[in-house]
Design an enzyme around this catalytic site. Sequence first.
Site, PDB file in Angstrom:
ATOM      1  N   SER A 127       0.841  -1.195   0.000  1.00  0.00           N
ATOM      2  CA  SER A 127       0.000   0.000   0.000  1.00  0.00           C
ATOM      3  C   SER A 127       0.882   1.253   0.000  1.00  0.00           C
ATOM      4  CB  SER A 127      -0.919   0.002   1.220  1.00  0.00           C
ATOM      5  OG  SER A 127      -0.164  -0.142   2.400  1.00  0.00           O
ATOM      6  N   SER A 128       2.004   1.211   0.691  1.00  0.00           N
ATOM      7  CA  SER A 128       2.833   2.428   0.773  1.00  0.00           C
ATOM      8  C   SER A 128       3.490   2.747  -0.569  1.00  0.00           C
ATOM      9  CB  SER A 128       3.873   2.335   1.894  1.00  0.00           C
ATOM     10  OG  SER A 128       4.551   1.126   1.839  1.00  0.00           O
ATOM     11  N   GLU A 160      11.032   6.395   0.558  1.00  0.00           N
ATOM     12  CA  GLU A 160      10.783   5.447   1.653  1.00  0.00           C
ATOM     13  C   GLU A 160      12.075   5.159   2.423  1.00  0.00           C
ATOM     14  OE1 GLU A 160       7.804   2.765   0.958  1.00  0.00           O
ATOM     15  OE2 GLU A 160       8.228   1.542   2.711  1.00  0.00           O
ATOM     16  N   ASP A 172       8.574  -3.067  -5.017  1.00  0.00           N
ATOM     17  CA  ASP A 172       7.190  -2.610  -4.852  1.00  0.00           C
ATOM     18  C   ASP A 172       6.922  -1.360  -5.692  1.00  0.00           C
ATOM     19  OD1 ASP A 172       7.481  -4.572  -3.010  1.00  0.00           O
ATOM     20  OD2 ASP A 172       7.325  -3.270  -1.257  1.00  0.00           O
ATOM     21  N   TYR A 221      13.106  -5.946   9.267  1.00  0.00           N
ATOM     22  CA  TYR A 221      13.451  -5.926   7.844  1.00  0.00           C
ATOM     23  C   TYR A 221      14.854  -5.358   7.664  1.00  0.00           C
ATOM     24  CZ  TYR A 221      13.040  -4.836   2.859  1.00  0.00           C
ATOM     25  OH  TYR A 221      13.249  -4.754   1.512  1.00  0.00           O
TER      26      TYR A 221
HETATM   27  C1  GLA Z   1       9.105  -5.457   1.152  1.00  0.00           C
HETATM   28  C2  GLA Z   1      10.067  -4.478   0.467  1.00  0.00           C
HETATM   29  C3  GLA Z   1      10.533  -5.012  -0.872  1.00  0.00           C
HETATM   30  C4  GLA Z   1      11.072  -6.435  -0.760  1.00  0.00           C
HETATM   31  C5  GLA Z   1      10.093  -7.313   0.027  1.00  0.00           C
HETATM   32  C6  GLA Z   1      10.663  -8.679   0.327  1.00  0.00           C
HETATM   33  O1  GLA Z   1       7.929  -5.560   0.406  1.00  0.00           O
HETATM   34  O2  GLA Z   1       9.435  -3.230   0.294  1.00  0.00           O
HETATM   35  O3  GLA Z   1      11.500  -4.149  -1.415  1.00  0.00           O
HETATM   36  O4  GLA Z   1      12.346  -6.451  -0.180  1.00  0.00           O
HETATM   37  O5  GLA Z   1       9.714  -6.727   1.263  1.00  0.00           O
HETATM   38  O6  GLA Z   1      10.857  -9.383  -0.852  1.00  0.00           O
END
Ligand code: GLA
Length: 387
Positions: A127-128, A160, A172, A221
Site C-alpha cells: 500500500s505504501s 521510503e 514494490d 526488515y
Molecule cells: C518489502 C520491500 C521489498 C522487498 C520485500 C521482500 O515488500 O518493500 O522491497 O524487499 O519486502 O521481498
Amino acid sequence: MPEISDLRDAFARRFGIHPRLIVRAPGRVNLIGEHTDYNEGFVLPIAIDRATFVAARARPDRTVRVHSGQFDAEDSFSLDAIERSTEHPWSNYVRGVVKGLLARDLPIVGADLLIESDVPLGAGLSSSASLEVAVGYALQLLNNINLLGEELALLAQGAENSFVGMQCGIMDQFMAALGRAGHALLLDCRDLSYTPIPIPPDVRVVVCDSGVRHSLVGSEYNDRRAACQEAVRLLKVRMPRITALRDVSPEQLQANADLLSPEVLRRARHVVSEIWRTQTAAAALQSGDLARFGALMRQSHESLRDDYEVSVPEIDTLVELALHLPGCYGSRITGGGFGGSTVSMVRIGAVDEFTAALAEQYRARTGLEPRVLVCTPSEGVSRAAAY
Ligand code: GLA
C-alpha cells in the site's frame, strides 16, 4: 474500487473546487523472489487490481494540502520546509516523494491532494509504494514533468528509504509504476531490466491476508538487510570481486560457509537459493509448467520460514492448509513477512471452493478472520481521469 465520480465529488467538497486529474497506482503481490531485490537478485511480482487513487489540483502557492480518506485526516506543509510528521505518519510517504522531486531540482508548485485506496494496509501488498508512486505521478502530471517509470520508481523508493526509514528494495515501487496487465514481471533488480511473463489463463493468483501484523516490521526488515551486507563483507575475503549476494552461487556459499556465523549463513543461504528459484520458476511459468512452479513456491516458503525466519505461525498454517486443498499448485508467504499475506496459485475451476475452504479452515484453526482476494494482474500507474 473507489468510484472516480465519488473521488471527484469528495475532492470538491473538501477543497471547494474540482480536481484537475485523478491517478491510480496499484499494489503488488510477489509470486516468488522474496528478499532478493536488495541483494540485486530477481523478483517475479504482479501488480494487482487494488490501487491507491490520488485526486489532485495545482495551487498558486507553495503549500501542499493532503487529505487521506482511509485515515479521515488532513495534513498540510510548505514546499520550503518539509520535515517528518509525527502527527500524521501516513503523510510521510507524501512528504518524502515531494522532497525527492524537489531534491532533483524539478519545478514543483503547491497542490491539493485527496487520497483513497483499496489496497489493504499492512497486508504485505505494498500500500505504501502505491501511495508514493500515485503521489509522484500526480505531481509529475500537474507540473508537466517527464519522468520515466524507472525514475519514478527509484524516486519513490528513495523517499521510503530516507524519509520513512524503511530500507526497502525496488520491487514494490517498480511494480506500482510499471506493472503489466495479464503478466508477472521477471525483474532483474541489478539493472532494472525485465521480462513480462504471461499468467496462464487457467490459473488464478489468490492472496490470503492472515490478519496478523507485527509492529517491528521495519526494524526486523532492516536487520535482515544488514545480515546480507555482513555476508558480502565476510565472503569478500575470498571472493574480492563480489558486490552483492547476487554474485554468489549456492555452491560458492557452501564452499565458504566457514567464513560466516550460523545465522548470517542461514540468511545468505535463503537469498542465494531464492535467486536461483526465481529464475527457474520464471522459466517454468513461461512454459506453463505449473507443477514445477508450485514446487518452487513451496521451497521458497520453507526457506523463508527456516533460514530467513520472516514467517509467523499463522502464515505457516495458511500455507499448510492451502497446499492440502484441491487445485492448489503452490503457496507461500509473500512480501516482507512478519505477518501479512500468503500467495497461492490455484486452478481456475477450483478457485471458489479453494477460497471458501481456506477461509473456513483458517478461522477454525486460529480464530482469526482472514481476507481472501483473487487478484487480476494489472497495469502500473496511470491517469484515471482528467478534467
Ligand atoms: C518489502 C520491500 C521489498 C522487498 C520485500 C521482500 O515488500 O518493500 O522491497 O524487499 O519486502 O521481498
